[in-house]
Scaffold this motif. Structure first.
Motif, PDB file in Angstrom:
ATOM      1  N   ASP A  15       0.782  -1.229   0.000  1.00 18.24           N
ATOM      2  CA  ASP A  15       0.000   0.000   0.000  1.00 18.24           C
ATOM      3  C   ASP A  15       0.822   1.293   0.000  1.00 18.24           C
ATOM      4  OD1 ASP A  15      -1.268  -2.343   1.101  1.00 18.24           O
ATOM      5  OD2 ASP A  15      -2.997  -1.119   1.583  1.00 18.24           O
ATOM      6  N   ARG A  16       1.902   1.375   0.773  1.00 12.87           N
ATOM      7  CA  ARG A  16       2.586   2.655   0.979  1.00 12.87           C
ATOM      8  C   ARG A  16       3.274   3.179  -0.266  1.00 12.87           C
ATOM      9  NH1 ARG A  16       7.793   4.300   2.384  1.00 12.87           N
ATOM     10  NH2 ARG A  16       8.476   2.130   2.593  1.00 12.87           N
ATOM     11  N   VAL A  17       3.975   2.328  -0.998  1.00  8.17           N
ATOM     12  CA  VAL A  17       4.826   2.846  -2.069  1.00  8.17           C
ATOM     13  C   VAL A  17       4.416   2.400  -3.467  1.00  8.17           C
ATOM     14  CG1 VAL A  17       6.820   3.108  -0.553  1.00  8.17           C
ATOM     15  CG2 VAL A  17       6.522   0.984  -1.828  1.00  8.17           C
ATOM     16  N   THR A  18       3.357   1.576  -3.576  1.00  4.66           N
ATOM     17  CA  THR A  18       2.947   1.141  -4.916  1.00  4.66           C
ATOM     18  C   THR A  18       1.519   1.576  -5.215  1.00  4.66           C
ATOM     19  OG1 THR A  18       1.861  -1.005  -4.506  1.00  4.66           O
ATOM     20  CG2 THR A  18       4.273  -0.968  -4.430  1.00  4.66           C
ATOM     21  N   ASP A  19       1.096   1.321  -6.438  1.00  9.66           N
ATOM     22  CA  ASP A  19      -0.266   1.637  -6.856  1.00  9.66           C
ATOM     23  C   ASP A  19      -1.223   0.479  -6.598  1.00  9.66           C
ATOM     24  OD1 ASP A  19       0.672  -0.157  -8.716  1.00  9.66           O
ATOM     25  OD2 ASP A  19       0.546   1.209 -10.423  1.00  9.66           O
ATOM     26  N   SER A  20      -0.784  -0.508  -5.798  1.00  6.35           N
ATOM     27  CA  SER A  20      -1.617  -1.666  -5.478  1.00  6.35           C
ATOM     28  C   SER A  20      -1.753  -1.823  -3.969  1.00  6.35           C
ATOM     29  CB  SER A  20      -1.009  -2.943  -6.082  1.00  6.35           C
ATOM     30  OG  SER A  20      -0.943  -2.853  -7.489  1.00  6.35           O
ATOM     31  N   GLU A  21      -2.534  -2.814  -3.550  1.00  3.68           N
ATOM     32  CA  GLU A  21      -2.763  -3.060  -2.131  1.00  3.68           C
ATOM     33  C   GLU A  21      -2.613  -4.547  -1.832  1.00  3.68           C
ATOM     34  OE1 GLU A  21      -6.695  -1.645  -1.357  1.00  3.68           O
ATOM     35  OE2 GLU A  21      -6.112   0.478  -1.385  1.00  3.68           O
ATOM     36  N   GLY A  22      -2.457  -4.855  -0.544  1.00  2.00           N
ATOM     37  CA  GLY A  22      -2.420  -6.238  -0.116  1.00  2.00           C
ATOM     38  C   GLY A  22      -1.102  -6.620   0.515  1.00  2.00           C
ATOM     39  N   ARG A  23      -1.163  -7.625   1.397  1.00  2.32           N
ATOM     40  CA  ARG A  23       0.032  -8.148   2.047  1.00  2.32           C
ATOM     41  C   ARG A  23       0.754  -9.094   1.103  1.00  2.32           C
ATOM     42  NH1 ARG A  23      -0.392 -11.457   5.704  1.00  2.32           N
ATOM     43  NH2 ARG A  23       1.479 -10.936   6.924  1.00  2.32           N
ATOM     44  N   ILE A  24       2.073  -8.937   1.014  1.00  2.00           N
ATOM     45  CA  ILE A  24       2.865  -9.752   0.095  1.00  2.00           C
ATOM     46  C   ILE A  24       2.713 -11.235   0.406  1.00  2.00           C
ATOM     47  CG2 ILE A  24       5.243 -10.348  -0.532  1.00  2.00           C
ATOM     48  CD1 ILE A  24       5.883  -7.361  -0.400  1.00  2.00           C
ATOM     49  N   ALA A  25       2.664 -11.583   1.676  1.00  2.00           N
ATOM     50  CA  ALA A  25       2.559 -12.994   2.058  1.00  2.00           C
ATOM     51  C   ALA A  25       1.248 -13.621   1.601  1.00  2.00           C
ATOM     52  CB  ALA A  25       2.714 -13.136   3.567  1.00  2.00           C
ATOM     53  N   ASP A  26       0.246 -12.793   1.300  1.00  2.00           N
ATOM     54  CA  ASP A  26      -1.063 -13.294   0.868  1.00  2.00           C
ATOM     55  C   ASP A  26      -1.229 -13.285  -0.652  1.00  2.00           C
ATOM     56  OD1 ASP A  26      -1.759 -13.551   3.553  1.00  2.00           O
ATOM     57  OD2 ASP A  26      -2.625 -11.531   3.641  1.00  2.00           O
ATOM     58  N   LEU A  27      -0.245 -12.762  -1.365  1.00  2.00           N
ATOM     59  CA  LEU A  27      -0.348 -12.592  -2.816  1.00  2.00           C
ATOM     60  C   LEU A  27       0.628 -13.507  -3.538  1.00  2.00           C
ATOM     61  CD1 LEU A  27      -0.399  -8.676  -2.866  1.00  2.00           C
ATOM     62  CD2 LEU A  27      -2.382 -10.185  -3.087  1.00  2.00           C
ATOM     63  N   THR A  28       0.277 -13.900  -4.747  1.00  2.33           N
ATOM     64  CA  THR A  28       1.207 -14.663  -5.576  1.00  2.33           C
ATOM     65  C   THR A  28       2.191 -13.714  -6.244  1.00  2.33           C
ATOM     66  OG1 THR A  28      -0.148 -14.496  -7.568  1.00  2.33           O
ATOM     67  CG2 THR A  28      -0.602 -16.347  -6.068  1.00  2.33           C
ATOM     68  N   ALA A  29       3.266 -14.280  -6.748  1.00  5.33           N
ATOM     69  CA  ALA A  29       4.249 -13.461  -7.462  1.00  5.33           C
ATOM     70  C   ALA A  29       3.616 -12.794  -8.682  1.00  5.33           C
ATOM     71  CB  ALA A  29       5.434 -14.325  -7.883  1.00  5.33           C
ATOM     72  N   ALA A  30       2.717 -13.492  -9.346  1.00  6.98           N
ATOM     73  CA  ALA A  30       2.053 -12.912 -10.515  1.00  6.98           C
ATOM     74  C   ALA A  30       1.202 -11.707 -10.123  1.00  6.98           C
ATOM     75  CB  ALA A  30       1.186 -13.966 -11.195  1.00  6.98           C
ATOM     76  N   GLN A  31       0.547 -11.796  -8.980  1.00  2.11           N
ATOM     77  CA  GLN A  31      -0.255 -10.660  -8.517  1.00  2.11           C
ATOM     78  C   GLN A  31       0.635  -9.475  -8.142  1.00  2.11           C
ATOM     79  OE1 GLN A  31      -2.294 -13.014  -5.485  1.00  2.11           O
ATOM     80  NE2 GLN A  31      -4.277 -12.600  -6.481  1.00  2.11           N
ATOM     81  N   VAL A  32       1.717  -9.745  -7.431  1.00  2.00           N
ATOM     82  CA  VAL A  32       2.641  -8.672  -7.047  1.00  2.00           C
ATOM     83  C   VAL A  32       3.271  -8.032  -8.278  1.00  2.00           C
ATOM     84  CG1 VAL A  32       4.771  -8.122  -5.810  1.00  2.00           C
ATOM     85  CG2 VAL A  32       3.105  -9.678  -4.790  1.00  2.00           C
ATOM     86  N   ALA A  33       3.481  -8.824  -9.324  1.00  2.50           N
ATOM     87  CA  ALA A  33       4.113  -8.315 -10.544  1.00  2.50           C
ATOM     88  C   ALA A  33       3.297  -7.219 -11.216  1.00  2.50           C
ATOM     89  CB  ALA A  33       4.357  -9.456 -11.521  1.00  2.50           C
ATOM     90  N   GLN A  34       2.018  -7.126 -10.867  1.00  3.92           N
ATOM     91  CA  GLN A  34       1.181  -6.064 -11.441  1.00  3.92           C
ATOM     92  C   GLN A  34       1.398  -4.720 -10.758  1.00  3.92           C
ATOM     93  OE1 GLN A  34      -0.552  -6.957 -14.213  1.00  3.92           O
ATOM     94  NE2 GLN A  34       0.467  -8.918 -13.789  1.00  3.92           N
ATOM     95  N   ALA A  35       1.949  -4.738  -9.547  1.00  3.00           N
ATOM     96  CA  ALA A  35       2.160  -3.506  -8.776  1.00  3.00           C
ATOM     97  C   ALA A  35       3.329  -2.715  -9.338  1.00  3.00           C
ATOM     98  CB  ALA A  35       2.406  -3.849  -7.312  1.00  3.00           C
ATOM     99  N   ARG A  36       3.251  -1.386  -9.156  1.00  2.00           N
ATOM    100  CA  ARG A  36       4.321  -0.500  -9.609  1.00  2.00           C
ATOM    101  C   ARG A  36       4.717   0.450  -8.488  1.00  2.00           C
ATOM    102  NH1 ARG A  36       4.715  -3.885 -12.588  1.00  2.00           N
ATOM    103  NH2 ARG A  36       4.851  -3.935 -14.874  1.00  2.00           N
ATOM    104  N   ILE A  37       5.995   0.431  -8.153  1.00  2.00           N
ATOM    105  CA  ILE A  37       6.535   1.357  -7.152  1.00  2.00           C
ATOM    106  C   ILE A  37       6.473   2.764  -7.731  1.00  2.00           C
ATOM    107  CG2 ILE A  37       8.569   1.979  -5.794  1.00  2.00           C
ATOM    108  CD1 ILE A  37       9.457  -0.998  -6.175  1.00  2.00           C
ATOM    109  N   GLY A  38       5.843   3.671  -6.996  1.00  2.00           N
ATOM    110  CA  GLY A  38       5.682   5.033  -7.505  1.00  2.00           C
ATOM    111  C   GLY A  38       4.897   5.095  -8.787  1.00  2.00           C
ATOM    112  N   GLY A  39       4.123   4.050  -9.052  1.00  2.00           N
ATOM    113  CA  GLY A  39       3.355   3.990 -10.297  1.00  2.00           C
ATOM    114  C   GLY A  39       4.191   3.712 -11.526  1.00  2.00           C
ATOM    115  N   ARG A  40       5.493   3.373 -11.333  1.00  2.00           N
ATOM    116  CA  ARG A  40       6.403   3.263 -12.475  1.00  2.00           C
ATOM    117  C   ARG A  40       7.209   1.973 -12.538  1.00  2.00           C
ATOM    118  NH1 ARG A  40       9.762   8.617 -11.563  1.00  2.00           N
ATOM    119  NH2 ARG A  40      11.149   7.577 -13.046  1.00  2.00           N
ATOM    120  N   GLU A  41       7.702   1.509 -11.379  1.00  2.00           N
ATOM    121  CA  GLU A  41       8.694   0.435 -11.379  1.00  2.00           C
ATOM    122  C   GLU A  41       8.147  -0.834 -10.748  1.00  2.00           C
ATOM    123  OE1 GLU A  41      11.924   0.324 -12.499  1.00  2.00           O
ATOM    124  OE2 GLU A  41      11.646   2.280 -13.427  1.00  2.00           O
ATOM    125  N   ALA A  42       8.438  -1.976 -11.379  1.00  2.00           N
ATOM    126  CA  ALA A  42       8.023  -3.265 -10.827  1.00  2.00           C
ATOM    127  C   ALA A  42       8.844  -3.595  -9.584  1.00  2.00           C
ATOM    128  CB  ALA A  42       8.202  -4.357 -11.879  1.00  2.00           C
TER     129      ALA A  42
END
Length: 242
Positions: A50-77
């Motif tokens: 939540d804090r630094v990406t454009d996505s939400e959710g706990r990493i431990a609850d998400l798959t790598a594919a789901q996390v791969a959709q998030a972008r740090i600062g809206g820009r970086e994987a």
């Protein structure tokens, strides 16, 4: 040490930030590890997106594919450990083990890349960092967790050197702020006692050049900083930049 890489744009723990640090000539990268629900080791500080990406959710609850959709600062994987270790095979990595899920995945990653000699494993939890070390096939550098560091700060001046050596038998470094609340940590005595035991002292997170110079004059062995550019200038000015 480049704290979560080097970025003036809020892109912490991104490959862009790590590349920027390496391009400056920084050889030591500080970062953090978390593990996804399907066992992929990621470089990320928080337990949630939540804090630094454009996505939400706990990493431990998400798959790598789901996390791969998030972008740090809206820009970086969010990078994986494998990406960083592969792209920068000579960089030394300071790895903060943030959760118990990452104990086995980090140990496996270090083994997979045969990277023992360029890692320093750290955690606020001495139990957690030692759990990683027990899974490794050979000696890997490590820094003290909060309990051992507190014991050294408070009891180091009075405990015999032999007892301190036994207590800190697996510790290569203390990684500490200048102080904890009203307690000053970085003093000439603290440095002298640590160095007598062969333990390095790294200070976080220092972004002011005058403060960097004062700590280097005092004899610290490492500085963790968000401003690798300023630290480089300080070291160049002192003739200490290789």
């Amino acid at each position: 040490m480049a704290h979560r890489g080097y970025s003036r744009d809020g892109l912490e723990n991104s490959m862009a930030a790590f590349r920027a640090a390496v391009e400056l000539g920084i050889g030591h990268l500080e970062t953090d590890v978390h593990t996804t629900a399907d066992g992929v080791l990621l470089l990320f500080h928080d337990d949630a997106l939540d804090r630094v990406t454009d996505s939400e959710g706990r990493i431990a609850d998400l798959t790598a594919a789901q996390v791969a959709q998030a972008r740090i600062g809206g820009r970086e994987a969010i990078p994986t450990f494998d990406q960083l270790a592969t792209e920068f095979p000579k960089a030394r990595l300071n790895l903060d083990v943030k959760d118990w899920n990452s104990v086995r995945t980090l140990a496996a990653a270090i083994e997979r890349h045969d990277a023992h000699d360029r890692m320093l494993v750290t955690s606020f939890s001495d139990r957690r960092r030692r759990a990683v070390l027990r899974l490794l096939s050979r000696r890997t550098a490590t820094s003290a967790g909060l309990p051992l560091t507190a014991a050294f700060v408070l009891l180091g001046p009075v405990l015999p050197t032999g007892l301190l050596r036994r207590l800190l038998h697996d510790v290569d470094a203390f990684q500490v702020p200048v102080g904890f609340g009203p307690v000053r940590v970085i003093t000439a005595g603290f440095l002298r006692r640590a160095h007598r035991l062969g333990i390095q002292v790294h200070v976080w997170t220092i972004n002011d050049p005058a403060h960097m110079r004062d700590l280097l004059d005092l004899g610290v062995d490492g500085i963790v900083t968000d401003r690798s550019d300023l630290l480089k200038e300080v070291l160049q000015g002192r003739g200490d930049w290789d």
